[in-house]
Design an enzyme around this catalytic site. Structure first.
Site, PDB file in Angstrom:
ATOM      1  N   ALA A   1       0.867  -1.178   0.000  1.00  0.00           N
ATOM      2  CA  ALA A   1       0.000   0.000   0.000  1.00  0.00           C
ATOM      3  C   ALA A   1       0.903   1.228   0.000  1.00  0.00           C
ATOM      4  O   ALA A   1       2.069   1.151   0.405  1.00  0.00           O
ATOM      5  CB  ALA A   1      -0.885  -0.013   1.241  1.00  0.00           C
TER       6      ALA A   1
ATOM      7  N   GLY B   1       0.594  -5.091   0.576  1.00  0.00           N
ATOM      8  CA  GLY B   1      -0.596  -5.192  -0.280  1.00  0.00           C
ATOM      9  C   GLY B   1      -0.298  -5.886  -1.602  1.00  0.00           C
ATOM     10  O   GLY B   1      -1.195  -6.500  -2.198  1.00  0.00           O
TER      11      GLY B   1
ATOM     12  N   GLU C   1      -0.478  -9.450  -0.778  1.00  0.00           N
ATOM     13  CA  GLU C   1      -1.896  -9.774  -0.524  1.00  0.00           C
ATOM     14  C   GLU C   1      -2.688  -9.869  -1.825  1.00  0.00           C
ATOM     15  O   GLU C   1      -3.560 -10.725  -1.980  1.00  0.00           O
ATOM     16  CB  GLU C   1      -2.484  -8.719   0.435  1.00  0.00           C
ATOM     17  CG  GLU C   1      -1.899  -8.870   1.841  1.00  0.00           C
ATOM     18  CD  GLU C   1      -2.106  -7.654   2.737  1.00  0.00           C
ATOM     19  OE1 GLU C   1      -1.933  -6.513   2.252  1.00  0.00           O
ATOM     20  OE2 GLU C   1      -2.448  -7.831   3.918  1.00  0.00           O
TER      21      GLU C   1
ATOM     22  N   GLU D   1       4.904  -5.066   6.965  1.00  0.00           N
ATOM     23  CA  GLU D   1       4.176  -4.042   7.727  1.00  0.00           C
ATOM     24  C   GLU D   1       4.679  -3.869   9.153  1.00  0.00           C
ATOM     25  O   GLU D   1       4.657  -2.777   9.706  1.00  0.00           O
ATOM     26  CB  GLU D   1       2.677  -4.364   7.762  1.00  0.00           C
ATOM     27  CG  GLU D   1       1.955  -4.220   6.434  1.00  0.00           C
ATOM     28  CD  GLU D   1       1.991  -5.480   5.571  1.00  0.00           C
ATOM     29  OE1 GLU D   1       2.799  -6.396   5.856  1.00  0.00           O
ATOM     30  OE2 GLU D   1       1.220  -5.546   4.607  1.00  0.00           O
TER      31      GLU D   1
HETATM   32  N1  COA Z   1       4.605   3.237  -0.569  1.00  0.00           N
HETATM   33  C1  COA Z   1       4.953   4.411  -1.103  1.00  0.00           C
HETATM   34  N2  COA Z   1       6.084   4.590  -1.793  1.00  0.00           N
HETATM   35  C2  COA Z   1       6.868   3.515  -1.973  1.00  0.00           C
HETATM   36  C3  COA Z   1       6.533   2.253  -1.475  1.00  0.00           C
HETATM   37  C4  COA Z   1       5.321   2.126  -0.751  1.00  0.00           C
HETATM   38  N3  COA Z   1       4.906   0.961  -0.259  1.00  0.00           N
HETATM   39  N4  COA Z   1       7.519   1.388  -1.814  1.00  0.00           N
HETATM   40  C5  COA Z   1       8.414   2.097  -2.512  1.00  0.00           C
HETATM   41  N5  COA Z   1       8.038   3.380  -2.616  1.00  0.00           N
HETATM   42  C6  COA Z   1       8.706   4.494  -3.298  1.00  0.00           C
HETATM   43  C7  COA Z   1       9.923   4.967  -2.509  1.00  0.00           C
HETATM   44  O1  COA Z   1       9.523   5.873  -1.480  1.00  0.00           O
HETATM   45  C8  COA Z   1      10.738   5.614  -3.587  1.00  0.00           C
HETATM   46  O2  COA Z   1      10.192   6.892  -3.872  1.00  0.00           O
HETATM   47  P1  COA Z   1      11.191   8.173  -4.060  1.00  0.00           P
HETATM   48  O3  COA Z   1      12.053   7.782  -5.247  1.00  0.00           O
HETATM   49  O4  COA Z   1      10.276   9.300  -4.335  1.00  0.00           O
HETATM   50  O5  COA Z   1      11.958   8.264  -2.806  1.00  0.00           O
HETATM   51  C9  COA Z   1      10.470   4.735  -4.811  1.00  0.00           C
HETATM   52  O6  COA Z   1       9.264   4.035  -4.532  1.00  0.00           O
HETATM   53  C10 COA Z   1      11.557   3.698  -5.051  1.00  0.00           C
HETATM   54  O7  COA Z   1      11.759   2.955  -3.861  1.00  0.00           O
HETATM   55  P2  COA Z   1      13.132   2.867  -3.062  1.00  0.00           P
HETATM   56  O8  COA Z   1      12.834   2.634  -1.606  1.00  0.00           O
HETATM   57  O9  COA Z   1      14.003   4.049  -3.372  1.00  0.00           O
HETATM   58  O10 COA Z   1      13.763   1.572  -3.720  1.00  0.00           O
HETATM   59  P3  COA Z   1      14.792   0.560  -3.059  1.00  0.00           P
HETATM   60  O11 COA Z   1      15.260  -0.315  -4.151  1.00  0.00           O
HETATM   61  O12 COA Z   1      15.826   1.310  -2.262  1.00  0.00           O
HETATM   62  O13 COA Z   1      13.944  -0.310  -2.012  1.00  0.00           O
HETATM   63  C11 COA Z   1      12.020  -1.559  -1.269  1.00  0.00           C
HETATM   64  C12 COA Z   1      12.894  -1.120  -2.459  1.00  0.00           C
HETATM   65  C13 COA Z   1      10.825  -2.316  -1.832  1.00  0.00           C
HETATM   66  C14 COA Z   1      12.854  -2.499  -0.366  1.00  0.00           C
HETATM   67  C15 COA Z   1      11.575  -0.329  -0.473  1.00  0.00           C
HETATM   68  O14 COA Z   1      11.017   0.613  -1.376  1.00  0.00           O
HETATM   69  C16 COA Z   1      10.539  -0.617   0.591  1.00  0.00           C
HETATM   70  O15 COA Z   1      10.891  -1.121   1.646  1.00  0.00           O
HETATM   71  N6  COA Z   1       9.261  -0.263   0.335  1.00  0.00           N
HETATM   72  C17 COA Z   1       8.210  -0.385   1.293  1.00  0.00           C
HETATM   73  C18 COA Z   1       7.736  -1.823   1.432  1.00  0.00           C
HETATM   74  C19 COA Z   1       6.660  -1.912   2.476  1.00  0.00           C
HETATM   75  O16 COA Z   1       6.868  -1.669   3.647  1.00  0.00           O
HETATM   76  N7  COA Z   1       5.463  -2.296   2.038  1.00  0.00           N
HETATM   77  C20 COA Z   1       4.323  -2.497   2.891  1.00  0.00           C
HETATM   78  C21 COA Z   1       3.515  -1.264   2.955  1.00  0.00           C
HETATM   79  S1  COA Z   1       2.125  -1.485   4.005  1.00  0.00           S
END
Ligand code: COA
Length: 260
Positions: free
Chosen positions: A66, A111, A114, A134
């Protein structure tokens, strides 16, 4: 219908929904949930769409969860509604009377995981990473993760994944039964296409009854499940597809199903 956060294409029996916010790793914001809700209705109602594939735009993510940016000012009541609405939309997908395939082309987190679990079958790229992270945000999965994950992989493994928030690689997801095939990333869509072609060669009524029997049967005791199967089996014998399938076998030729 034109959408802003997803793409929907229907071609030769196959509907494809592409989650299309690659700059945010296809994170599911409210608008995307609304658009998925509408797209699922559209696919369910369109006779030209017999199988649905869901994938992510770009080569990094199916969906990274999400949209966390929308959590900043979310009130507890809004969070409750968001979760319930997510359940409703993913349940609509899970109960759609057509086969649904997740083509997991990268991160499937929160999500995204999910959504993948609400599909009938998941194939993953070898570069995919899957998990419910999460807990690292101080919250729990809210779109079915605490329920569908344990049903798929067992309670103990589900608790390990959800309590640690670990992202597991595709081969581990395959080993625990969270996806059913892993292929090199470059071959994912071709492999999914092959799967879809096999399914598209079958009859729509049988496919629908298979899905309904397995879904309904997985929530009841064995005797009730067998009764669901018996009724569906009986129903098959009312169809033209059953007549054609049996006739084609006896005539030693491939069947030509009409979905009637
Ligand atoms: N919600 C909103 N934005 C998200 C996102 C999410 N769930 N997952 C990634 N993004 C955004 C990042 O903020 C980033 O935006 P920016 O370039 O404006 O800063 C962009 O997508 C790229 O992600 P980034 O984190 O820079 O890539 P990465 O390769 O360093 O890491 C992940 C990848 C997937 C490990 C990391 O993005 C992450 O941990 N995301 C969240 C996962 C999560 O907790 N999901 C459950 C949500 S309830």
């Amino acid at each position: 219908m034109a959408f802003a956060t997803i793409l929907l294409k229907i071609e030769r029996g196959l509907a494809t929904i592409t989650l299309n916010r690659p700059q945010r790793l296809n994170a599911l914001n409210r608008q995307m949930f609304r658009e998925l809700d509408e797209a699922f209705d559209e696919v369910a109602a369109d006779g030209a769409a017999r199988v649905l594939v869901i994938t992510g735009a770009g080569d990094r993510a199916f969906a990274a969860g999400a949209d966390i940016r929308e959590f900043v000012d979310m009130s507890p009541v809004a969070a409750l509604d968001f979760s319930r609405d997510g359940h409703r939309v993913f349940r609509k997908l899970e109960t759609m009377p057509k086969p649904t395939i997740a083509a997991v082309n990268g991160f499937a987190l929160g999500g995204g995981c999910e959504l993948m679990m609400a599909c009938d079958i998941a194939y993953a790229a070898d570069t995919a990473k899957v998990g419910q992270p999460e807990v690292s945000l101080g919250i729990i999965p809210g779109a079915g993760g605490t329920q569908r994950l344990s049903r798929l992989v067992g309670k103990q493994k589900a608790k390990e994944l959800v309590m640690t928030g670990d992202m597991i690689p595709a081969d581990e997801a395959l080993r625990i039964g969270l996806v059913c095939k892993v292929v090199p990333a470059a071959e994912l869509m071709a492999e999914v296409q092959k799967l879809c072609e096999k399914i598209l060669s079958k009859g729509d009524v049988a496919l629908r009854l298979i899905k309904e029997a397995i879904e309904a049967g997985s929530h009841v005791d064995l005797a009730s499940g067998l009764e669901i199967e018996a009724k569906s089996w009986g129903l098959c014998f009312t169809t033209e597809d059953h007549v054609e399938g049996v006739k084609a076998f006896l005539e030693k030729r491939p069947p030509s199903f009409k979905g009637r």
